[in-house]
Design a protein around this motif. Structure first.
Motif, PDB file in Angstrom:
ATOM      1  N   THR A   1       1.195-106.113 -28.186  1.00 35.57           N
ATOM      2  CA  THR A   1       2.488-106.145 -27.515  1.00 35.57           C
ATOM      3  C   THR A   1       2.355-106.473 -26.039  1.00 35.57           C
ATOM      4  O   THR A   1       1.263-106.525 -25.499  1.00 35.57           O
ATOM      5  CB  THR A   1       3.196-104.796 -27.668  1.00 35.57           C
ATOM      6  OG1 THR A   1       2.407-103.804 -27.011  1.00 35.57           O
ATOM      7  CG2 THR A   1       3.346-104.434 -29.110  1.00 35.57           C
ATOM      8  N   GLY A   2       3.483-106.633 -25.405  1.00 33.21           N
ATOM      9  CA  GLY A   2       3.525-106.902 -23.969  1.00 33.21           C
ATOM     10  C   GLY A   2       4.004-108.311 -23.677  1.00 33.21           C
ATOM     11  O   GLY A   2       4.115-109.147 -24.571  1.00 33.21           O
ATOM     12  N   GLY A   3       4.312-108.518 -22.404  1.00 33.13           N
ATOM     13  CA  GLY A   3       4.759-109.841 -21.990  1.00 33.13           C
ATOM     14  C   GLY A   3       6.037-110.277 -22.680  1.00 33.13           C
ATOM     15  O   GLY A   3       6.211-111.450 -22.960  1.00 33.13           O
TER      16      GLY A   3
ATOM     17  N   GLY B   1       6.845-109.979 -25.645  1.00 31.25           N
ATOM     18  CA  GLY B   1       6.508-110.557 -26.941  1.00 31.25           C
ATOM     19  C   GLY B   1       5.520-111.724 -26.811  1.00 31.25           C
ATOM     20  O   GLY B   1       4.906-112.135 -27.776  1.00 31.25           O
TER      21      GLY B   1
ATOM     22  N   ILE C   1       2.571-111.987 -25.484  1.00 26.42           N
ATOM     23  CA  ILE C   1       1.150-111.739 -25.730  1.00 26.42           C
ATOM     24  C   ILE C   1       0.823-111.792 -27.222  1.00 26.42           C
ATOM     25  O   ILE C   1      -0.155-112.412 -27.635  1.00 26.42           O
ATOM     26  CB  ILE C   1       0.747-110.401 -25.093  1.00 26.42           C
ATOM     27  CG1 ILE C   1       0.738-110.582 -23.576  1.00 26.42           C
ATOM     28  CG2 ILE C   1      -0.621-109.938 -25.588  1.00 26.42           C
ATOM     29  CD1 ILE C   1       0.468-109.373 -22.781  1.00 26.42           C
TER      30      ILE C   1
ATOM     31  N   SER D   1       0.418-112.660 -17.937  1.00 26.52           N
ATOM     32  CA  SER D   1       1.578-112.331 -18.765  1.00 26.52           C
ATOM     33  C   SER D   1       1.530-110.860 -19.174  1.00 26.52           C
ATOM     34  O   SER D   1       2.536-110.280 -19.533  1.00 26.52           O
ATOM     35  CB  SER D   1       1.648-113.238 -19.989  1.00 26.52           C
ATOM     36  OG  SER D   1       0.454-113.161 -20.722  1.00 26.52           O
ATOM     37  N   GLU D   2       0.333-110.251 -19.094  1.00 21.74           N
ATOM     38  CA  GLU D   2       0.219-108.824 -19.407  1.00 21.74           C
ATOM     39  C   GLU D   2       0.987-107.965 -18.405  1.00 21.74           C
ATOM     40  O   GLU D   2       1.300-106.812 -18.678  1.00 21.74           O
ATOM     41  CB  GLU D   2      -1.241-108.376 -19.389  1.00 21.74           C
ATOM     42  CG  GLU D   2      -2.043-108.798 -20.607  1.00 21.74           C
ATOM     43  CD  GLU D   2      -2.654-110.177 -20.437  1.00 21.74           C
ATOM     44  OE1 GLU D   2      -2.286-110.875 -19.466  1.00 21.74           O
ATOM     45  OE2 GLU D   2      -3.468-110.562 -21.289  1.00 21.74           O
ATOM     46  N   LEU D   3       1.251-108.534 -17.223  1.00 26.82           N
ATOM     47  CA  LEU D   3       1.958-107.747 -16.211  1.00 26.82           C
ATOM     48  C   LEU D   3       3.464-108.008 -16.227  1.00 26.82           C
ATOM     49  O   LEU D   3       4.182-107.548 -15.361  1.00 26.82           O
ATOM     50  CB  LEU D   3       1.394-108.063 -14.819  1.00 26.82           C
ATOM     51  CG  LEU D   3       0.040-107.422 -14.503  1.00 26.82           C
ATOM     52  CD1 LEU D   3      -0.464-107.884 -13.148  1.00 26.82           C
ATOM     53  CD2 LEU D   3       0.154-105.904 -14.525  1.00 26.82           C
ATOM     54  N   MET D   4       3.927-108.739 -17.242  1.00 27.33           N
ATOM     55  CA  MET D   4       5.351-109.053 -17.286  1.00 27.33           C
ATOM     56  C   MET D   4       6.225-107.821 -17.403  1.00 27.33           C
ATOM     57  O   MET D   4       7.374-107.811 -16.991  1.00 27.33           O
ATOM     58  CB  MET D   4       5.650-110.020 -18.427  1.00 27.33           C
ATOM     59  CG  MET D   4       5.741-111.455 -17.947  1.00 27.33           C
ATOM     60  SD  MET D   4       5.698-112.647 -19.275  1.00 27.33           S
ATOM     61  CE  MET D   4       7.103-112.183 -20.250  1.00 27.33           C
ATOM     62  N   GLU D   5       5.693-106.764 -18.002  1.00 24.89           N
ATOM     63  CA  GLU D   5       6.465-105.519 -18.064  1.00 24.89           C
ATOM     64  C   GLU D   5       5.954-104.534 -17.022  1.00 24.89           C
ATOM     65  O   GLU D   5       6.139-103.333 -17.162  1.00 24.89           O
ATOM     66  CB  GLU D   5       6.377-104.923 -19.473  1.00 24.89           C
ATOM     67  CG  GLU D   5       7.325-105.609 -20.442  1.00 24.89           C
ATOM     68  CD  GLU D   5       6.638-106.034 -21.721  1.00 24.89           C
ATOM     69  OE1 GLU D   5       5.486-105.638 -21.951  1.00 24.89           O
ATOM     70  OE2 GLU D   5       7.258-106.772 -22.491  1.00 24.89           O
TER      71      GLU D   5
ATOM     72  N   ARG E   1      -1.799-101.182 -26.638  1.00 26.39           N
ATOM     73  CA  ARG E   1      -1.227-102.497 -26.894  1.00 26.39           C
ATOM     74  C   ARG E   1      -2.229-103.450 -27.531  1.00 26.39           C
ATOM     75  O   ARG E   1      -1.947-104.616 -27.737  1.00 26.39           O
ATOM     76  CB  ARG E   1      -0.757-103.158 -25.592  1.00 26.39           C
ATOM     77  CG  ARG E   1       0.201-102.333 -24.789  1.00 26.39           C
ATOM     78  CD  ARG E   1       0.976-103.188 -23.816  1.00 26.39           C
ATOM     79  NE  ARG E   1       0.182-103.692 -22.711  1.00 26.39           N
ATOM     80  CZ  ARG E   1       0.706-104.356 -21.688  1.00 26.39           C
ATOM     81  NH1 ARG E   1       1.996-104.587 -21.653  1.00 26.39           N
ATOM     82  NH2 ARG E   1      -0.057-104.796 -20.713  1.00 26.39           N
TER      83      ARG E   1
ATOM     84  N   ASN F   1      -5.013-104.530 -26.172  1.00 22.38           N
ATOM     85  CA  ASN F   1      -5.279-105.555 -25.177  1.00 22.38           C
ATOM     86  C   ASN F   1      -6.344-105.087 -24.191  1.00 22.38           C
ATOM     87  O   ASN F   1      -6.224-104.020 -23.589  1.00 22.38           O
ATOM     88  CB  ASN F   1      -3.986-105.854 -24.429  1.00 22.38           C
ATOM     89  CG  ASN F   1      -4.045-107.196 -23.745  1.00 22.38           C
ATOM     90  OD1 ASN F   1      -5.094-107.612 -23.269  1.00 22.38           O
ATOM     91  ND2 ASN F   1      -2.927-107.887 -23.716  1.00 22.38           N
TER      92      ASN F   1
END
Lengths: 322, 509, 154
Positions: free
Chosen positions: A71-73, A75, A77, B199-203, B408, B410
């Motif tokens: 998860t993350g980004g 969706g 990622i 993109s991992e830091l988007m949230e 996640r 990741n």
């Protein structure tokens, strides 16, 4: 000794060649457990659906299926992980609507074209929902009021650039009204805010407002589908009310590119059987999913038109990257 | 709503079957383990077990899920006290007093109090849920963007109480934390901020890895620096219940914590983490010896644990009576209900009253099971601190990294944990408090998104912020609390100065 | 004068200024004046104000609290640096090498850094911890850990 090895190796090579040519019809697949990537977190709607479907598919695949939540980004990622997975068929992924809404925002550098679609599972339309005591009783009233009172009505959605934000934008674009879009952190808080009377409407799916509609707190003015919702046959569609828009959030399965077509056939066959199983159908009914199967070819076509539509609406909403 | 005692009594009968009791015990035990492991939260525990409930009858499945929920809320305290690792975000405030107690050799007492206060908080939360649901759920619905903004400001007013000795440093850390919380996609326009292309830091920086890095990894690094040999503290580890005098001292904290926890828990989107910090700050403020807070005060543990466990009852109120989840765990639970073919909300009360009461009963039983399992487990858990540092520290490190990873799936989050471990280590070395960062990470997004949401609704007019009574009350409370805590802070500084003088006298003579 | 406070204050100011500069490039919101830059700008302002205060207090000799120096020459600091490097390496190899193979030496190195000199423990402790964590996560909780080199055997 050396000769023996050379001989063995060439024998193996020939064997490999033969099996790969003649074996196309029926590859020995799967020999180990299959992984399904879910781009959304455990316990969410997408995850629960995927786990239910995977559980049924195991029976037809003859191997266990592990659901991995990447998860993350927003969706992005998980979608990237599916695209980059080893194309041996042992990794399948669930792709969702966000695959078409993230690229126009410049948030992911890939699109639906980077996948090999397997099947579409569901397509849920948004519904325009207001409070029970609201003066509006149909979409026409609502639009008429919005026309004479520009930028007054606040419509809640599930996040900036989210599917329901775009749905509200599409409605406004088609009818030429100006409304305020209020993004929340998911659909549930938006619905709660509507029940509390802090906003005037929400543009989320029927399943997401169902509890409050049944409880008599909210009422649905219309659904953006070309047929009525089986749960609320009294609620007309937008089309019936003179506004010709349909819109869906969708989920489906996809493979990374370059998977052997024979393996793809085995997978799509197993997932389709699971999809048709009584257990899965009953599950979907319980959670209020609008099942809408499409095979790989139709799904690919659908993805193309959907991506275009979404990008067009996002432009008018100012959500695309300048 | 009138409580139907006959039905409630009857529903206990449904719970006291071998099958259901077994599932509750399994759920609570599993919950405690999940809660104690860093990175695995109550939310995740419930989510992971939902597939197991497919095809089971509603009472059995929901009882098991309630068991996990209950167990996990308590489990976080174990690692918070023993290894300074918040097992769950809600246990982060428990570190403030729990870990110093452990270091002083009072681990047994801290453990006993955390379990007992979790139990009391849980029971009070359940009681309020059973008897006052309609009242509280009406209150929860009043919360729109303006009220949430005010609530966030109220929560942030606690910052001074957890700032340690230097207010300036506390405020700096607070602003730093709020800036961290603004990383990622902007909640209103969706514009990516300070993501450095990841993109991992988007949230934003994921909360759990940040939390684990700041507290657990930083402590491991500090241990490596100083190479502390395990002080063989003759800790009393055979204490199962807090002593009578400890309970008496903590009565106020227990009650305040439980009430705050239930009310804050009942507001959708606000959960145990906020409640625990607020309860801690209030207990410290009203204490006769606020200067001793931070050195291992049992009241502090009582307040935070009562608050985060009573949250459970609170969070169930809007779920059951409105169909609106009160926190992240209940959001997942909502999914479990739907899979069972049940739609929480007013209709559940009408059509499935028996099930509602069965859930009440299961929750109450789960509290008792938690107390029991917790007492049995305490012996084993407490052994942790007897492990030699050179083995315990690598263990904590591996658990921290893998816990962050598992969230996640990741590796990026493992890196994040390391980065925050280093930041946390340096901050502590230079006497910057860590808790304001957490408070900011929890409340920052709430403050910003709701402020801007309110302004979208009002069309950009700031007057909307002062148009709602609940919001005004909360903001007044925030200002009052801020002023009071500055007074308390000055009092603490004065007393500490006096103590320092006394110490000097002692050394002279 | 507390040198460390001055340095931390400077770091705070730098972060604040960096954010202010970043925010200049953010777009204005579609609907109203308050866009994505609004909140971070206020926060950066707050951070700068308190950082300046911290520096001023330090210069006036009114710093509170005590702390130790950080010097690369100290043994403790060197150990910390080694630990950080090992952690970063671990993070980098976790995915390709896999959890089990990466974690066993990782634990060994940390046991050494923390002064364990018991040879027997080096044999069983890392393996025991690794396997226990693996079993709990992978088998009990069904959360997959990176398999890496061993992925075809597990």
């Amino acid at each position: 000794m050396r000769k023996k090895i050379v001989f063995m190796v060439s024998l193996l090579a020939i064997f490999g060649l033969v099996t790969s040519v003649f074996g196309q019809k029926k590859p020995d697949f799967p020999r180990k457990s299959v992984t399904v990537i879910c781009p959304w977190s455990a316990g969410g709607g997408t995850d629960v659906l995927l786990r239910a479907l995977s559980k049924e598919t195991e029976k037809f695949l003859g191997q266990s299926i592990t659901v991995v939540n990447n998860t993350g980004g927003g969706g992005g990622i998980g979608h990237a992980a599916i695209m980059n997975a080893n194309p041996d068929g042992y990794t399948v992924g669930m792709i969702t609507f966000e695959l078409n809404s993230l690229p126009p925002q410049g948030l992911i550098p890939f699109t639906y074209k980077d996948y090999d679609p397997l099947m579409r599972i569901n397509a849920d339309p948004p519904a325009l929902t207001v409070k029970k005591d609201s003066p509006f009783n149909n979409v026409k009233d609502f639009i008429a009021y919005a026309k004479t009172h520009p930028s007054e009505i606040a419509i809640g959605n599930s996040g900036p650039g989210s599917v329901w934000h775009i749905a509200a934008g599409l409605m406004a674009q088609q009818t030429g009204v100006k409304v305020k879009y209020v993004p929340y952190d998911g659909a549930a808080p938006a619905v709660t805010s509507l029940v509390g009377g802090h906003i005037q409407a929400v543009s989320v799916s029927v399943a997401e407002v169902r509890a409050q509609v049944d409880a008599g707190n909210l009422k649905i003015l219309g659904v953006m589908d070309n047929k009525r919702d089986p749960l609320y046959p009294n609620v007309p569609t937008f089309k019936e009310q003179g506004i010709d828009v349909t819109f869906y959030t969708w989920r489906g399965l996809a493979l990374p590119k370059k998977v052997n077509p024979a393996i793809k056939a085995i997978l799509s066959d197993a997932f389709k059987k699971a999809f048709d199983s009584q257990e899965f159908q009953a599950f979907a009914k319980k959670v209020g999913l609008n099942l809408a199967y499409q095979n790989d070819k139709d799904f690919a076509k659908f993805l193309e038109t959907n991506a275009k539509d979404v990008e067009a609406v996002m432009k008018t909403l100012g959500l695309t990257k300048k | 709503m009138n409580v139907d005692f006959g039905m409630l009594y009857h529903s206990f009968g449904n719970i006291f079957t071998l099958n259901v009791m077994f599932l509750i015990v399994v759920g609570v035990t599993g919950g405690i383990v999940v809660g104690a492991l860093p990175g695995l939260t109550a939310t995740m525990g419930v989510a992971l077990l939902i597939p197991l409930t497919f095809g089971r009858p509603p009472v059995a499945s929901l009882s098991m899920l309630m068991g996990i929920y209950t167990g996990a809320m308590y489990g976080g305290a174990i690692s918070a006290i023993l290894i300074r690792t918040p097992g769950t975000p809600a246990a982060a405030a428990t570190i403030l007093e729990g870990y110093p107690m452990c270091k002083k050799g009072m681990a047994g007492s801290a453990m006993a109090m955390s379990l007992f206060s979790s139990f009391i908080g849980g029971i009070i939360g359940c009681a309020i849920m059973i008897f006052m649901s309609p009242l509280i759920s009406g209150f929860a619905l009043e919360f729109g963007p303006v009220e949430y903004f005010a609530l966030a400001i109220f929560g942030l007013s606690v910052i001074i109480s957890v700032s340690g000795r230097s207010l300036v440093k506390g405020m700096m850390v607070g602003f730093f934390g709020l800036l961290l919380s603004s990383m990622g996609l902007d909640p209103i326009s969706g514009y990516p901020r300070f993501t450095f292309g990841f993109s991992e830091l988007m949230e934003g920086p994921n909360f759990i890895p940040t939390l684990i890095g700041l507290f657990a990894v930083s402590e491991v690094i500090a241990n490596i620096e100083k190479m502390l040999k395990t002080e063989k503290v003759k800790a009393k580890l055979n204490q199962y219940l807090p002593s009578w005098s400890e309970i008496k001292r903590s009565t106020g904290a227990l009650i305040k914590g439980s009430l705050l926890g239930t009310v804050i828990g009942s507001i959708p989107g606000a959960g145990g983490d906020i409640a625990a910090f607020v309860a801690y700050a209030e207990t410290k403020r009203s204490s006769k010896t606020p200067e001793l807070f931070g050195t291992g005060m049992v009241e502090g543990v009582a307040a935070t644990e009562a608050a985060n466990n009573s949250c459970q009852g609170g969070a169930m109120i809007p779920l059951l009576s409105l169909g609106v989840p009160g926190d992240a765990v209940t959001a997942v639970l909502l999914g479990a209900f739907v899979i069972q073919g049940l739609q929480p909300g007013p209709l559940l009360y009408k059509d499935h009253m028996d099930l509602v009461y069965a859930i009440f009963a299961a929750m109450i039983v789960a509290q008792f099971v938690m107390q029991f399992v917790g007492m049995v487990g305490m012996r084993f858990f407490a052994k942790v601190i007897l492990i030699e540092n050179a083995i315990l520290m690598p263990m904590i490190l591996v658990l921290s990294m893998i816990g962050s990873y598992a969230m996640r799936g990741n590796v990026f989050d493992v890196g994040l944990t390391i980065v925050f471990g280093i930041i946390g280590f340096l901050m502590q070395k230079y006497d910057f408090p860590l808790s304001p960062i957490l408070l900011a990470l929890i409340l920052g997004p709430m403050a910003e998104s709701n402020l801007r949401r309110a302004l979208v609704i009002s069309g950009g007019h700031a007057s909307i912020l002062f148009s709602r009574p609940i919001a005004i009350v909360l903001m007044v409370l925030a200002v009052t609390f801020l002023v009071l805590s500055i007074f308390t802070h000055n009092k603490i500084e004065k007393r500490l100065a006096e103590l320092a003088v006394k110490d000097d006298d002692m050394t002279l003579t | 004068m507390k040198f460390a406070d001055v340095v931390s204050g400077m770091i705070g100011i730098l972060i604040g200024v960096y954010i202010m500069i970043q925010c200049q490039s953010y777009p204005e919101d579609f609907v109203m004046k308050i866009g994505p830059a609004f909140f971070p700008e206020i926060l950066a302002g707050g951070l700068i104000v308190f950082s300046v205060l911290l520096i001023l207090l330090a210069l006036l000799g009114k710093s509170i609290g005590d702390f130790q120096k950080l010097s690369v020459r100290e043994k403790g600091t060197q150990r910390v640096l080694i630990a950080v490097v090992v952690m970063i390496v671990y993070c980098a190899v976790l995915k390709p090498v896999g959890f089990i193979i990466a974690t066993i030496p990782f634990i060994m190195i940390f046991m050494f850094l923390l002064g364990n000199r018991n040879k027997l423990q080096y044999v069983w402790v890392p393996v025991a911890i690794t396997l226990a964590v693996y079993l709990v996560f992978e088998k009990l909780l069904v959360l997959s850990l990176p398999g890496g080199l061993l992925s075809s055997f597990l």
